[in-house]
Design an enzyme around this catalytic site. Structure first.
Site, mmCIF file in Angstrom:
data_model
loop_
_atom_site.group_PDB
_atom_site.id
_atom_site.type_symbol
_atom_site.label_atom_id
_atom_site.label_comp_id
_atom_site.label_asym_id
_atom_site.label_seq_id
_atom_site.Cartn_x
_atom_site.Cartn_y
_atom_site.Cartn_z
ATOM 1 C CE1 TYR A 105 -9.502 -3.336 0.022
ATOM 2 C CE2 TYR A 105 -8.572 -1.211 -1.521
ATOM 3 C CZ TYR A 105 -8.415 -2.682 -0.030
ATOM 4 O OH TYR A 105 -6.957 -2.676 0.022
ATOM 5 C CG HIS A 155 -5.679 -5.917 -0.193
ATOM 6 N ND1 HIS A 155 -6.618 -6.115 0.219
ATOM 7 C CD2 HIS A 155 -5.146 -6.747 -1.450
ATOM 8 C CE1 HIS A 155 -7.012 -7.536 -0.469
ATOM 9 N NE2 HIS A 155 -6.866 -7.735 -1.432
ATOM 10 C CE LYS A 163 -3.941 -2.626 2.055
ATOM 11 N NZ LYS A 163 -4.797 -2.605 3.377
ATOM 12 C CD GLU A 216 -8.980 -9.012 -3.730
ATOM 13 O OE1 GLU A 216 -9.143 -8.728 -2.590
ATOM 14 O OE2 GLU A 216 -7.599 -10.039 -3.599
ATOM 15 C CG ASN A 260 -3.843 -2.002 6.789
ATOM 16 O OD1 ASN A 260 -4.071 -1.993 5.380
ATOM 17 N ND2 ASN A 260 -4.563 -2.554 6.830
HETATM 18 P P1 RTP Z 1 -7.304 -5.957 3.081
HETATM 19 O O1 RTP Z 1 -8.326 -6.040 2.908
HETATM 20 O O2 RTP Z 1 -6.493 -4.734 3.498
HETATM 21 O O3 RTP Z 1 -6.084 -6.532 2.669
HETATM 22 O O4 RTP Z 1 -7.533 -5.701 4.923
HETATM 23 P P2 RTP Z 1 -8.159 -7.256 5.620
HETATM 24 O O5 RTP Z 1 -8.931 -7.909 4.781
HETATM 25 O O6 RTP Z 1 -7.030 -7.456 6.822
HETATM 26 O O7 RTP Z 1 -8.937 -6.083 6.072
HETATM 27 P P3 RTP Z 1 -10.678 -5.615 5.156
HETATM 28 O O8 RTP Z 1 -11.735 -6.016 6.706
HETATM 29 O O9 RTP Z 1 -11.095 -6.772 4.185
HETATM 30 O O10 RTP Z 1 -10.948 -3.940 5.941
HETATM 31 C C1 RTP Z 1 -9.818 -3.499 4.166
HETATM 32 C C2 RTP Z 1 -9.260 -2.335 4.540
HETATM 33 O O11 RTP Z 1 -10.204 -0.954 5.309
HETATM 34 C C3 RTP Z 1 -9.426 -0.747 5.966
HETATM 35 N N1 RTP Z 1 -10.596 -1.041 7.554
HETATM 36 N N2 RTP Z 1 -10.064 0.382 8.003
HETATM 37 N N3 RTP Z 1 -11.794 1.876 9.890
HETATM 38 C C4 RTP Z 1 -11.822 0.333 10.238
HETATM 39 O O12 RTP Z 1 -12.711 -0.398 11.376
HETATM 40 C C5 RTP Z 1 -11.587 -0.343 9.199
HETATM 41 N N4 RTP Z 1 -11.817 -1.535 8.708
HETATM 42 C C6 RTP Z 1 -10.749 -1.658 7.354
HETATM 43 C C7 RTP Z 1 -8.155 -1.318 6.223
HETATM 44 O O13 RTP Z 1 -7.046 -0.064 5.972
HETATM 45 C C8 RTP Z 1 -8.593 -2.557 5.657
HETATM 46 O O14 RTP Z 1 -7.130 -3.284 5.384
HETATM 47 MG MG MG Z 2 -10.166 -7.434 2.948
#
Ligand code: RTP
Ligand code: MG
Length: 142
Positions: free
Chosen positions: A51, A117, A11, A128, A114
């Site tokens: 997204y 991804h 990212k 994806e 973070n």
């Molecule tokens: P990613 O898709 O980026 O690999 O991350 P992830 O699966 O661990 O998390 P996901 O639930 O898919 O959320 C995508 C991205 O959105 C941001 N996020 N912010 N503020 C919040 O509560 C929140 N929750 C998610 C994060 O940057 C996350 O990587």
């Molecule tokens: Mg995710």
């Protein structure tokens, strides 16, 4: 065990901190092969499309804003259980909750920025990967 492919993104925060190589080293050390890669600056349309599943979530605007804030590296990782293994190396979504030794714990600061991804399931990995790469751009060595 099955050889899988998963879509990974370094990212904008990690690209900005000059951590592409550090993150690639962690993939390779874990036995994941980089079989396709490209640097690009996502358009708003691309970030919203990628997204789309999070469209209704309160953090969607912040997520799209962040993901379009600078260049990213997108790559396809291939290896035994690549989807699960990549998620393990990445660590929990919130760096504050990520285990020591994971990318997010070691390199990232906030849940929004973070560092990485990774696809979360076989179906999303397929979608994806196709979002960014044609089949002839993926150089499988499996
Ligand atoms: P990613 O898709 O980026 O690999 O991350 P992830 O699966 O661990 O998390 P996901 O639930 O898919 O959320 C995508 C991205 O959105 C941001 N996020 N912010 N503020 C919040 O509560 C929140 N929750 C998610 C994060 O940057 C996350 O990587
Ligand atoms: Mg995710």
């Amino acid at each position: 065990m099955a050889v899988e492919r998963t879509l990974s993104i370094v990212k904008p925060d990690a690209v900005g901190r000059n951590q592409i190589g550090e993150i690639y080293r962690r993939f390779e050390s874990a036995g994941l092969r980089i079989v396709a890669a490209r640097m690009l600056h996502l358009s708003r349309e691309q970030a919203e499309g990628f997204y789309a599943v999070h469209r209704e979530r309160p953090f969607f605007e912040a997520l799209v804003g962040f993901m379009t804030s600078g260049p990213v590296m997108v790559q396809v990782l291939e290896g035994e259980e690549a989807i699960r293994k990549n998620r393990e190396i990445m660590g929990a979504t919130n760096p504050a909750e990520a285990a020591a030794g994971t990318i997010r714990h070691d390199l990232a600061e906030t849940i929004d920025a973070n560092a990485v991804h990774g696809s979360d399931a076989p179906e999303t990995a397929r979608d994806e990967i196709a979002f960014f790469f044609r089949d002839d751009e993926i150089h499988s060595r499996g």
